[in-house]
Structures are given as C-alpha cells and as structure tokens.
Write an enzyme that holds these catalytic residues in place. Structure first.
Site, PDB file in Angstrom:
ATOM      1  N   LYS A  16      32.857  45.051  41.380  1.00 50.53           N
ATOM      2  CA  LYS A  16      32.051  44.105  42.171  1.00 50.53           C
ATOM      3  C   LYS A  16      31.366  44.830  43.330  1.00 50.53           C
ATOM      4  O   LYS A  16      30.203  44.562  43.644  1.00 50.53           O
ATOM      5  CB  LYS A  16      32.944  42.956  42.672  1.00 50.53           C
ATOM      6  CG  LYS A  16      33.399  42.076  41.509  1.00 50.53           C
ATOM      7  CD  LYS A  16      34.503  41.113  41.867  1.00 50.53           C
ATOM      8  CE  LYS A  16      35.027  40.455  40.587  1.00 50.53           C
ATOM      9  NZ  LYS A  16      36.169  39.573  40.790  1.00 50.53           N
ATOM     10  N   GLN A  30      40.264  37.779  45.339  1.00 47.32           N
ATOM     11  CA  GLN A  30      40.587  38.286  44.001  1.00 47.32           C
ATOM     12  C   GLN A  30      41.948  37.735  43.547  1.00 47.32           C
ATOM     13  O   GLN A  30      42.924  37.782  44.300  1.00 47.32           O
ATOM     14  CB  GLN A  30      40.617  39.824  44.036  1.00 47.32           C
ATOM     15  CG  GLN A  30      40.850  40.477  42.696  1.00 47.32           C
ATOM     16  CD  GLN A  30      39.694  40.268  41.711  1.00 47.32           C
ATOM     17  OE1 GLN A  30      38.527  40.277  42.090  1.00 47.32           O
ATOM     18  NE2 GLN A  30      40.026  40.059  40.448  1.00 47.32           N
ATOM     19  N   ASP A  60      32.633  32.417  43.613  1.00 46.68           N
ATOM     20  CA  ASP A  60      33.310  32.395  42.310  1.00 46.68           C
ATOM     21  C   ASP A  60      33.183  31.002  41.675  1.00 46.68           C
ATOM     22  O   ASP A  60      33.447  30.831  40.494  1.00 46.68           O
ATOM     23  CB  ASP A  60      34.810  32.708  42.484  1.00 46.68           C
ATOM     24  CG  ASP A  60      35.151  34.167  42.176  1.00 46.68           C
ATOM     25  OD1 ASP A  60      34.373  34.809  41.437  1.00 46.68           O
ATOM     26  OD2 ASP A  60      36.180  34.646  42.661  1.00 46.68           O
TER      27      ASP A  60
END
Ligand code: NAP
Length: 289
Positions: free
Chosen positions: A53, A97, A120
């Site tokens: 990322k 995460q 997300d």
C-alpha cells in the site's frame, strides 16, 4: 477461448490515471492526497500488505503516514489514536490493517473510524451506503471487482449473478453492489447452502469468495459464464522460492476453457484492492478539500 481479466493491467491503468490527477493538483498549487496506515504487531503477511500500500502511494504521488504500534497496545489507546486521525484535517483517509491482536475487537475499532475517512469502506455506515443513491466510500475489494467488470464492459443488467461466500468484506457487499449498481438478479451462497452446484450452474456471472482451493470445478459452471475468483489461499509449493503459491477457489485449468471471462489468481482481483484503496483516498481527499 476465455478472455483473461487482467487485474494487474487495469490496476496499472488506474494508478497512471491517479498519478496524472496528482500531478495536475500539484501544478495547480494544491496539496496532494494523504493516506495514513495503522498497523499493530509484527505479523509478516500484514507488513507485506502494508508495504504494498505504501509503494502504491509512492507510485501515484500521495503522501502517506505509517503508524506502527506494539501488539500490546490497549484497545482504548488505539481508539485514542484513531480519534486523533479523525480530527486531523491533513489526513484524508486512513486504514487499520487487520488482523488485530486478539484483545482488540476489529468491530469496535472499525466503528471508531469516521466514515468519510474510512477508505477501506468497512464501517457500518459505508456498508449501508452501498444501497443508497449516493454511496460514500465503497468496500475496497468488491469496488475493485465492479471496476474490473466495468472496464471489461461486461454486462450485468438482468444477469443471474451467483456470489459464493457472504463475508462482510467480500461476498456480502459485492452481492449488494451487483444488485444496486449492476441490476443483476443475485443469489448469495454460504456454508449452509444446500446443493451449491445447483446454484452455481445457473450463474451467468459467478463470483467466488470463500478461501477453499478446489471448491469450484468445471461441472459446477455454466458454459460461457463470467467467473470472478476472489479466493487467495497460500498453498505449499516446493517449486517456488517462497515455498508457497497463491491459489484461488476455482480449479482454473479445467474451468477457464468453458468461460467467457475469468480472473486468474494471482493477477485478477488482488491487484484491484489496492487500486480501489487509492481511488477511495482520492475521493475522500476531494470531499475533504
Ligand atoms: P471469510 O470471512 O472466511 O468468509 C468466507 C465465506 O465463505 C463465508 O461467508 C462462508 O460462509 C463461506 N463458505 C465457507 N465454506 C463454504 C462452502 N463450502 N461453500 C460455500 N460457502 C462457503 O473469508 P473472506 O475474508 O471473505 O475471504 C474469502 C477469500 O477471499 C479468502 O481466500 C481471502 O484471502 C480472499 N480475499 C481476497 C481479497 C483480495 O484482495 N484479493 C480480499 C478479500 C478476501 P458462512 O458465512 O456461512 O460462514
């Protein structure tokens, strides 16, 4: 012969488009989008994903901030950091995460993220907004799948779409997007589904997001179907330097020849998840500005 849906290429195209937008923003004297990433603990796979990322941010010219906390951090402390990020106007979007250590609830943490910064697309509000006329930030993996379908100009209207797997990050939101945006007739299958084959056989578009290599065999797929394989499981492979390879849920060699379009694993859905994260960050930035 099937058309292979090349997620790597589409992801590259999207990154080039975003990089060009960032260049234009700079040329116009604006600041660039800023993504922050929180990672807790030292799980090797999580760090690999996070590095991917960060590299993607660098490639398109986004600013990024990485916050790494020890696995002993308390849920309360982590929530404090999230609240700070919610209030920091220099940060357009951020992600936490997963997985998180066992003493921290993913649900509690996710719900602390301001929906307009939830790139997300995991919060309840963003999940629910899928069925609104004006979705905020869509969950990254299904958003990437819909983008692949759009860019390959695959028609979904009125098609029978069967989604196998109903998780909160993949199958469930994808089925809602197929219904809302895709105008497909959607069937969702899961662990308790009786006679899976009777459903998959009817699919014009079959999406499989389970995590069980070998689950979908040729006899379960309709001739000419579009097959999207989300499954990504590490299986031992001594011929690879790493000692493993990634496997989808579909037996690719036997299923691919009877399909019209199919995603390979790796190189299909996987690269699109990061592309979606970048698209969501750009959207959050535009909203923030
Ligand atoms: P998950 O949370 O474990 O969900 C799996 C889903 O499959 C559940 O809905 C489960 O049903 C269903 N299922 C389990 N066994 C089944 C069976 N025999 N027949 C039909 N359905 C069955 O997994 P996930 O997080 O959604 O991930 C699924 C796969 O996609 C994994 O391989 C993961 O690595 C991959 N993935 C890839 C990406 C990417 O970016 N490429 C992103 C996300 C996920 P119940 O709901 O009844 O338990």
């Amino acid at each position: 012969m099937p058309n292979i849906i090349d997620g790597r290429q589409i992801s590259k195209d999207i990154k080039s488009e975003i990089a060009a937008k960032v260049q234009q923003l700079k040329a116009d004297g604006h600041r660039v989008p800023h993504l922050a990433i929180i990672i807790v603990g030292d799980d090797g796979a999580s760090h690999t994903y996070v590095n991917g990322k960060i590299n993607a941010c660098k490639a398109v010219g986004f600013d990024f901030t990485l916050m790494h906390f020890a696995s002993t951090i308390s849920e309360q402390k982590l929530i404090k950091h999230i609240q700070q990020m919610n209030e920091d106007s220099d940060i357009d979007g951020f992600i936490v995460q997963i997985p998180l250590p066992e003493h921290i609830s993913v649900e509690h943490i996710t719900e602390q993220i301001a929906p307009e910064k939830d790139v997300d697309g995991f919060t309840n509000q963003n999940f629910g907004s899928i069925v609104s006329d004006n979705p905020l930030l869509l969950p990254a993996t299904p958003f990437g799948i819909m983008e692949l379908i759009r860019r390959y100009e695959i028609s979904t209207t009125g098609k029978n779409c069967v989604v196998v797997g109903a998780s909160r990050i993949a199958g469930a939101p994808l089925s809602l997007m197929m219904l809302q945006e895709g105008q497909a007739t959607v069937t969702v299958c899961h662990k308790a589904t009786v006679d899976l084959k009777s459903h998959t056989k009817e699919a014009d578009i079959l999406v499989v997001a389970v995590g069980k290599p070998g689950l979908i065999t040729k006899d379960m797929v309709k001739e000419g179907a579009v097959v999207i394989d989300v499954g990504t499981t590490r299986v031992e492979d001594s011929s690879k330097k790493s000692g493993f390879r990634l496997s989808g849920d579909v037996v690719y060699e036997e299923v691919a020849p009877i399909t019209s379009y199919i995603t390979p694993v790796p190189g299909g859905v996987g690269p699109m998840t990061i592309a979606s994260l970048l698209l969501n960050t750009l959207k959050a930035y535009e909203r923030n500005r």
